[in-house]
Design an enzyme around this catalytic site. Structure first.
Site, PDB file in Angstrom:
ATOM      1  N   CYS A  89      92.784  69.769 -11.113  1.00 18.41           N
ATOM      2  CA  CYS A  89      93.054  70.120 -12.463  1.00 18.41           C
ATOM      3  C   CYS A  89      91.702  70.873 -13.281  1.00 18.41           C
ATOM      4  O   CYS A  89      91.891  71.546 -14.313  1.00 18.41           O
ATOM      5  CB  CYS A  89      93.502  68.847 -13.574  1.00 18.41           C
ATOM      6  N   ASP A 138      78.674  57.582 -19.623  1.00 17.94           N
ATOM      7  CA  ASP A 138      79.898  57.398 -18.950  1.00 17.94           C
ATOM      8  C   ASP A 138      80.307  55.843 -19.239  1.00 17.94           C
ATOM      9  O   ASP A 138      81.435  55.349 -19.454  1.00 17.94           O
ATOM     10  CB  ASP A 138      79.658  57.509 -17.511  1.00 17.94           C
TER      11      ASP A 138
END
Ligand code: B12
Ligand code: SF4
Ligand code: SF4
Length: 334
Positions: free
Chosen positions: A246, A136
């Protein structure tokens, strides 16, 4: 067994759900162009770190000179079924995005990637082996590389989607100088149903599949340092930290199995945090509750900012009231 197979088998033994290998060459020209335009259009909002290290982000060999391969891993973080979960639109509880209902995945994955690197070191010998672990925070286009390594395809919602495991998947990598067999990229299986676009509360996902962090609730509640504009705040609803709309709207999430890694700790108590209580928390309570969590990095002040928004949106109006910082709260979420 050849080296590539041994590494892949070890990655699965270490608890990763997906592993694939790609070369260390730059990501595709179209993707580089896409990121360049995205940054130039101001769509990274206040994430100034996204403007730094562009060469590294698009080219793994700039992170590790002499790199030949990138081992990409995925870890399923879909939550297990929970007894009597709060309603998604609950006005009593604030919502924490699914990825943060687990212990912080950064140290969890790095520890296991280090074990994988040690395993490789034993096989190839220290004098030949260089590597860099990324999870990340490294400037690296993780989704583009995972797609190229065959872990999944990138959907209209910009998530890396695996047809079997869905999209609630953490990504991590080992960049190495070792030559390994490469996997084929996964072709795109996104049917463009646009359910993700329709589910986005703020229009951050545009009709052409564009993504604007300025409007994204995940950005606003996690990354944005200042006050949140009132028109956007009104759309945040009861989201205390992050947003999954989403992701959850995507048909690939429907039948995806929950996380099977029993070592990753799940904190169901994070589903029952009352924004009104948060306003009365002291630093020690926050530190105790989120000691092993990704929420820790947000800090108490911004969690209070988000809590006020949730309260205002719940219609209690408490968020607008001044609440004494010396009032006593509880160390447990309720
Ligand atoms: C910055 C960031 C964010 C920002 C910006 C998100 C974004 N879409 O860029 C914010 C804070 C909003 C965010 C939110 C989330 N994030 Co985030 N984030 C990142 C980070 C650090 C960088 C992402 C990045 O490079 N963005 C730049 C833009 C330009 O990338 P992009 O939109 O994905 O576009 C790329 C491709 O999709 C492709 N592409 C897209 N469209 C098109 C169109 C054309 C024509 C072409 C050619 C290419 C192309 O090209 C680009 C180059 O790779 C990565 C970790 C990492 N180092 O990669 C995690 C990461 C992407 N995040 C992750 C997660 C889990 C989330 C959230 C689900 C968290 C949450 N629940 O709140 C949401 C999802 C929001 C979303 N729909 O993207 C995971 C995603 C895992 C997965 N399965 O995909 C990652 C990989 C972290 C990890 N190691 O697991 N995130
Ligand atoms: S995370 Fe939420 S606000 Fe951001 S793009 Fe997805 S649905 Fe829209
Ligand atoms: S919701 Fe539909 S359009 Fe969006 S990523 Fe999933 S399959 Fe693709």
């Amino acid at each position: 067994m050849n080296l590539t197979k041994a590494i892949k088998r070890k990655a699965i033994e270490l608890g990763f759900d997906l592993v694939g290998i790609t070369g260390a060459e730059p990501i595709e020209a179209g993707e580089i162009e896409y990121i360049k335009n995205w940054l130039a259009a101001g769509r990274a909002a206040g994430m100034s770190y996204m403007h730094r290290n562009f060469a590294k982000r698009t080219n793994p060999a700039r992170i590790l000179p002499g790199a030949k391969s990138v081992i990409c891993v995925g870890l399923n973080y879909k939550p297990p079924p929970v007894k009597n979960p709060p309603d998604d639109n609950s006005t009593d509880y604030g919502r924490i995005a699914n990825y943060a209902l687990w212990e912080d995945y950064h140290p969890f994955m790095k520890k296991r990637l280090r074990a994988l690197a040690r395993f490789m070191n034993d096989l190839v010998g220290a004098s030949n082996f260089t590597f860099k672990i990324c999870v990340d925070s490294a400037p690296l286009a993780e989704r583009a590389l995972a797609q190229r390594a065959g872990l999944g395809f990138i959907g209209t919602n910009h998530m890396l989607i695996n047809p079997r495991l869905g999209l609630q998947i953490f990504l991590g990598e080992i960049i190495t100088n070792i030559e390994l067999d490469h996997d084929s990229p996964m072709t795109n299986h996104c049917p463009d149903c646009n359910k993700c676009i329709r589910a986005c509360p703020t229009g951050a996902l545009g009709s052409a599949g564009t993504f604007d962090a300025n409007k994204c609730i995940s950005y606003l509640t996690i990354e944005h340092k200042q006050d949140i504009a009132s028109d956007l705040a009104a759309k945040i609803g009861n989201r205390l930290f992050g947003c999954d709309e989403c992701v959850l709207a995507c048909p690939y999430d429907l039948n995806a199995p929950p996380c099977a890694n029993t070592q990753l700790r799940f904190f169901p108590e994070y589903m029952r945090i009352q924004p009104g209580r948060v306003l009365a928390w002291q630093q020690t309570q926050f530190d105790r509750l989120f000691a092993d969590s990704s929420v820790k990095r947000l800090g108490l002040e911004r969690l209070k900012r988000n809590s006020k928004i949730c309260l205002a949106n719940s219609g209690t109006g408490q968020g607008a009231r001044k609440i004494s910082s010396s009032s006593q709260g509880t160390s447990k979420p309720e």
